[in-house]
Design a protein around this motif. Structure first.
Motif, PDB file in Angstrom:
ATOM      1  N   ARG A   1      -4.398   3.175   2.237  1.00  9.16           N
ATOM      2  CA  ARG A   1      -3.090   3.796   2.454  1.00  9.16           C
ATOM      3  C   ARG A   1      -2.674   3.452   3.868  1.00  9.16           C
ATOM      4  O   ARG A   1      -3.507   3.508   4.780  1.00  9.16           O
ATOM      5  CB  ARG A   1      -3.167   5.315   2.274  1.00  9.16           C
ATOM      6  CG  ARG A   1      -3.343   5.709   0.824  1.00  9.16           C
ATOM      7  CD  ARG A   1      -3.453   7.211   0.659  1.00  9.16           C
ATOM      8  NE  ARG A   1      -3.463   7.548  -0.739  1.00  9.16           N
ATOM      9  CZ  ARG A   1      -2.371   7.745  -1.479  1.00  9.16           C
ATOM     10  NH1 ARG A   1      -1.184   7.676  -0.914  1.00  9.16           N
ATOM     11  NH2 ARG A   1      -2.471   8.023  -2.765  1.00  9.16           N
ATOM     12  N   ARG A   2      -1.429   3.099   4.018  1.00 11.01           N
ATOM     13  CA  ARG A   2      -1.011   2.609   5.337  1.00 11.01           C
ATOM     14  C   ARG A   2       0.446   2.919   5.584  1.00 11.01           C
ATOM     15  O   ARG A   2       1.258   2.904   4.655  1.00 11.01           O
ATOM     16  CB  ARG A   2      -1.226   1.099   5.383  1.00 11.01           C
ATOM     17  CG  ARG A   2      -1.202   0.500   6.754  1.00 11.01           C
ATOM     18  CD  ARG A   2      -0.889  -0.975   6.666  1.00 11.01           C
ATOM     19  NE  ARG A   2       0.497  -1.176   6.228  1.00 11.01           N
ATOM     20  CZ  ARG A   2       0.991  -2.328   5.814  1.00 11.01           C
ATOM     21  NH1 ARG A   2       0.229  -3.388   5.736  1.00 11.01           N
ATOM     22  NH2 ARG A   2       2.253  -2.431   5.458  1.00 11.01           N
ATOM     23  N   THR A   3       0.766   3.210   6.839  1.00  9.45           N
ATOM     24  CA  THR A   3       2.165   3.419   7.198  1.00  9.45           C
ATOM     25  C   THR A   3       2.921   2.098   7.027  1.00  9.45           C
ATOM     26  O   THR A   3       2.323   1.023   7.053  1.00  9.45           O
ATOM     27  CB  THR A   3       2.268   3.925   8.655  1.00  9.45           C
ATOM     28  OG1 THR A   3       3.620   4.221   8.941  1.00  9.45           O
ATOM     29  CG2 THR A   3       1.744   2.911   9.643  1.00  9.45           C
ATOM     30  N   ARG A   4       4.231   2.197   6.855  1.00 10.42           N
ATOM     31  CA  ARG A   4       5.009   1.005   6.501  1.00 10.42           C
ATOM     32  C   ARG A   4       5.172   0.041   7.690  1.00 10.42           C
ATOM     33  O   ARG A   4       5.070  -1.155   7.544  1.00 10.42           O
ATOM     34  CB  ARG A   4       6.378   1.453   6.001  1.00 10.42           C
ATOM     35  CG  ARG A   4       7.086   0.457   5.117  1.00 10.42           C
ATOM     36  CD  ARG A   4       8.247   1.118   4.433  1.00 10.42           C
ATOM     37  NE  ARG A   4       9.156   1.759   5.364  1.00 10.42           N
ATOM     38  CZ  ARG A   4      10.123   1.124   6.026  1.00 10.42           C
ATOM     39  NH1 ARG A   4      10.303  -0.167   5.847  1.00 10.42           N
ATOM     40  NH2 ARG A   4      10.912   1.769   6.856  1.00 10.42           N
TER      41      ARG A   4
ATOM     42  N   VAL B   1      -1.715  10.716   9.668  1.00 11.97           N
ATOM     43  CA  VAL B   1      -2.565   9.570   9.317  1.00 11.97           C
ATOM     44  C   VAL B   1      -1.682   8.317   9.179  1.00 11.97           C
ATOM     45  O   VAL B   1      -0.664   8.345   8.494  1.00 11.97           O
ATOM     46  CB  VAL B   1      -3.323   9.832   7.991  1.00 11.97           C
ATOM     47  CG1 VAL B   1      -4.066   8.580   7.542  1.00 11.97           C
ATOM     48  CG2 VAL B   1      -4.282  10.993   8.153  1.00 11.97           C
ATOM     49  N   MET B   2      -2.095   7.255   9.868  1.00  8.27           N
ATOM     50  CA  MET B   2      -1.344   5.990   9.805  1.00  8.27           C
ATOM     51  C   MET B   2      -2.067   4.969   8.934  1.00  8.27           C
ATOM     52  O   MET B   2      -1.446   4.066   8.386  1.00  8.27           O
ATOM     53  CB  MET B   2      -1.176   5.392  11.212  1.00  8.27           C
ATOM     54  CG  MET B   2      -0.379   6.259  12.150  1.00  8.27           C
ATOM     55  SD  MET B   2       1.347   6.313  11.678  1.00  8.27           S
ATOM     56  CE  MET B   2       2.014   7.296  13.014  1.00  8.27           C
TER      57      MET B   2
ATOM     58  N   TYR C   1       0.843  -1.200   0.000  1.00  6.16           N
ATOM     59  CA  TYR C   1       0.000   0.000   0.000  1.00  6.16           C
ATOM     60  C   TYR C   1       0.876   1.248   0.000  1.00  6.16           C
ATOM     61  O   TYR C   1       1.944   1.251   0.623  1.00  6.16           O
ATOM     62  CB  TYR C   1      -0.880   0.032   1.255  1.00  6.16           C
ATOM     63  CG  TYR C   1      -1.869  -1.105   1.369  1.00  6.16           C
ATOM     64  CD1 TYR C   1      -2.740  -1.414   0.330  1.00  6.16           C
ATOM     65  CD2 TYR C   1      -1.950  -1.854   2.533  1.00  6.16           C
ATOM     66  CE1 TYR C   1      -3.648  -2.457   0.444  1.00  6.16           C
ATOM     67  CE2 TYR C   1      -2.858  -2.889   2.663  1.00  6.16           C
ATOM     68  CZ  TYR C   1      -3.708  -3.191   1.617  1.00  6.16           C
ATOM     69  OH  TYR C   1      -4.607  -4.218   1.736  1.00  6.16           O
ATOM     70  N   PRO C   2       0.399   2.302  -0.649  1.00  6.33           N
ATOM     71  CA  PRO C   2       1.153   3.566  -0.552  1.00  6.33           C
ATOM     72  C   PRO C   2       1.022   4.154   0.855  1.00  6.33           C
ATOM     73  O   PRO C   2       0.041   3.872   1.552  1.00  6.33           O
ATOM     74  CB  PRO C   2       0.458   4.463  -1.586  1.00  6.33           C
ATOM     75  CG  PRO C   2      -0.903   3.884  -1.770  1.00  6.33           C
ATOM     76  CD  PRO C   2      -0.791   2.414  -1.504  1.00  6.33           C
ATOM     77  N   GLU C   3       2.003   4.930   1.252  1.00  7.39           N
ATOM     78  CA  GLU C   3       1.932   5.565   2.575  1.00  7.39           C
ATOM     79  C   GLU C   3       0.940   6.721   2.529  1.00  7.39           C
ATOM     80  O   GLU C   3       0.760   7.345   1.479  1.00  7.39           O
ATOM     81  CB  GLU C   3       3.317   6.064   2.979  1.00  7.39           C
ATOM     82  CG  GLU C   3       4.290   4.911   3.144  1.00  7.39           C
ATOM     83  CD  GLU C   3       5.308   5.136   4.236  1.00  7.39           C
ATOM     84  OE1 GLU C   3       5.006   5.852   5.205  1.00  7.39           O
ATOM     85  OE2 GLU C   3       6.405   4.582   4.117  1.00  7.39           O
ATOM     86  N   PRO C   4       0.277   7.001   3.643  1.00  7.90           N
ATOM     87  CA  PRO C   4      -0.738   8.075   3.638  1.00  7.90           C
ATOM     88  C   PRO C   4      -0.095   9.448   3.384  1.00  7.90           C
ATOM     89  O   PRO C   4       1.025   9.667   3.743  1.00  7.90           O
ATOM     90  CB  PRO C   4      -1.320   8.031   5.043  1.00  7.90           C
ATOM     91  CG  PRO C   4      -0.878   6.761   5.641  1.00  7.90           C
ATOM     92  CD  PRO C   4       0.372   6.341   4.949  1.00  7.90           C
TER      93      PRO C   4
END
Lengths: 224, 271
Positions: free
Chosen positions: B134-137, B75-76, A221-224
């Motif tokens: 969308r999500r933090t790594r 935002v995470m 997923y791309p980072e926010p």
């Protein structure tokens, strides 16, 4: 580093399955014992037993890790690192087993090419780890996998070694090297066996990697 | 370890404490360790984790004062119109959720409505049929059951998961043991996961999810088998994570949990 840690812990895990380990390790010995009077048959059966034992132990280890693998991937481990670690451990276990049984045969039998008997057992152990791993990747339950490995070993034992079916089985290489070890003849038997073992090993390792790469794939997923 | 106080102070500064206060805390901590006649790492565990723990504790409310809330951070996790279908059956559709650092979100709903599937989508273990994620790594995932190797001990799990995160074995073990103490658990050396009670195994699961200090924690009903005390400790821990700036998403079916959370996502009835 993950590979080495997985290898160490997989070996530790196998060593703790005392009852299964004892039963699986002694199985080749019973194969050997029932035809101990015939050098060729007993040694070939022993070798096939080593292959079954190592592949079954690998299957157990692969199946026991199903819940852990996705979390390891999420934490940062690579599929190759996980699979390589497991194969490394089980190959090590197989080599130790082969060495032990080769010593027994060296003491107990009078074979024309004792060194080739060692190669036969090593080949069987080397091929067995990825075979067990591939079966474990395809069949998720231990019982299913163990029965599949039993079928493979039985077909390998009963099929005509010169026929196509026997050659398509993973442990044909050990039988071929075994022919030289027990009956003598051309050294080409050993080379053919080693080539078969190499191809089988490669197919099983690549197959295992392909299945686990697909099963343990993470959505990026791309980072926010 | 001689650089423990320095690492501790650096982490406190990184977490936003004033330099003078960070220095004072580092000095006090070193002094406490000296009084115990042991290296600080043995007394308090890894410097970076103890710093986070201390910062969270400093913001934990006492009986007389309300808990100080940080302003929500970056935002995470962001779900926009997320849909999941298995063949023709739609499990859920059009799910929206945004969770920031310093926030806790709960996913609720009836059995079979897709709570665990949504959490797996958030983790990246399952692909959504539609929508955007969308999500933090850095993410930690705690499954509802399983997730551990039955023949390995807790310490061996710490080593295994630590190596996956690039930690050296010693550090992974000390970090795991330290995190376990926060759940009032001291892992027995020889006890394998299969010999643990259900609640203890879940504590192990929680520690493994947190071992690599993720920014986003995804917890799938992680308190199954917990006794009352551990359940309270668990929620204190969730709030400590929140106050340390992490984002937490919890799947739950217990309505009284919802008083502790910032967002509630109701997936509704069975699909």
């Amino acid at each position: 580093m993950t590979t080495l840690v997985v290898a160490r812990l997989s070996a530790l895990e196998v060593s703790r399955r005392r009852a299964a380990l004892l039963l699986v390790i002694t199985l080749p010995f019973w194969f050997y014992l029932v035809r101990r009077d015939l050098s060729g048959q007993s040694t070939r059966a022993l070798t096939l037993g080593i292959g079954w034992a190592v592949s079954t132990l690998t299957l157990f280890v692969v199946n026991a890790s199903r819940g852990v693998d996705p979390r390891l991937r999420l934490t940062g481990a690579s599929v190759t690192g996980i699979i390589a670690g497991r194969l490394l451990a089980m190959t090590g276990v197989g080599l130790l087993l082969a060495l032990g049984y080769w010593t027994m045969v060296a003491v107990d039998q009078n074979l024309p090419h004792l060194w080739a008997a060692g190669v036969m057992m090593l080949v069987s152990a080397l091929v067995a780890a990825p075979v067990g791993s591939l079966i474990g990747a395809i069949l998720p339950r231990e019982l299913d996998g163990a029965l599949a490995l039993l079928s493979i070993s039985s077909v390998q034992m009963l099929a005509d070694p010169t026929g196509l079916i026997a050659k398509l089985m993973p442990f044909w290489s050990a039988r071929e090297v075994g022919n030289y070890a027990v009956d003598g003849g051309s050294i080409d038997l050993v080379w053919r066996g080693l080539a078969h073992a190499g191809v089988t090993w490669l197919i099983c390792v690549l197959g295992t990697l392909a299945i686990f790469h697909w099963r343990l794939r993470l959505v990026r997923y791309p980072e926010p | 370890m001689s650089d423990w106080p320095t690492a501790f102070e650096s982490e406190l500064l990184r977490l936003g404490l004033q330099p003078a206060r960070a220095r004072r805390l580092a000095d006090e901590t070193t002094q406490q360790a000296a009084e115990s006649a042991a290296p600080p790492a043995d007394v308090f565990g890894p410097a970076h984790l103890y710093a986070r723990h201390l910062v969270a504790e400093l913001n934990t409310p006492t009986a007389n004062f309300p808990r100080t809330r940080y302003q929500a951070g970056p935002v995470m996790l962001s779900l926009t119109g997320v849909t999941k279908r298995y063949r023709r059956q739609t499990v859920f559709e059009g799910v929206n959720l945004t969770v920031r650092g310093g926030e806790v979100a709960a996913i609720v709903g009836a059995n079979g409505c897709g709570k665990s599937t949504l959490l797996r989508i958030c983790a990246g273990l399952t692909r959504p049929s539609g929508g955007a994620v969308r999500r933090t790594r850095r993410v930690g995932f705690v499954p509802q059951d399983g997730g551990t190797a039955g023949w390995l001990t807790a310490e061996e799990h710490f080593t295994l998961f630590g190596s996956a995160a690039g930690m050296v074995p010693g550090r992974a073990r000390s970090t795991g043991a330290h995190l376990a103490t926060r759940l009032a658990w001291r892992p027995a050396r020889q006890q394998r996961a299969q010999q643990m009670s259900g609640g203890t195994r879940q504590k192990l699961n929680l520690v493994l999810g947190e071992l690599h200090a993720p920014d986003l924690l995804l917890l799938d009903e992680p308190y199954q088998g917990f006794d009352q005390g551990t359940y309270v400790d668990f929620w204190q821990q969730v709030l400590a994570w929140r106050d340390a700036g992490r984002a937490v998403v919890v799947v739950t079916h217990l309505l009284h949990d919802l008083q502790n959370v910032d967002h509630v996502l109701d997936l509704g009835a069975t699909a």
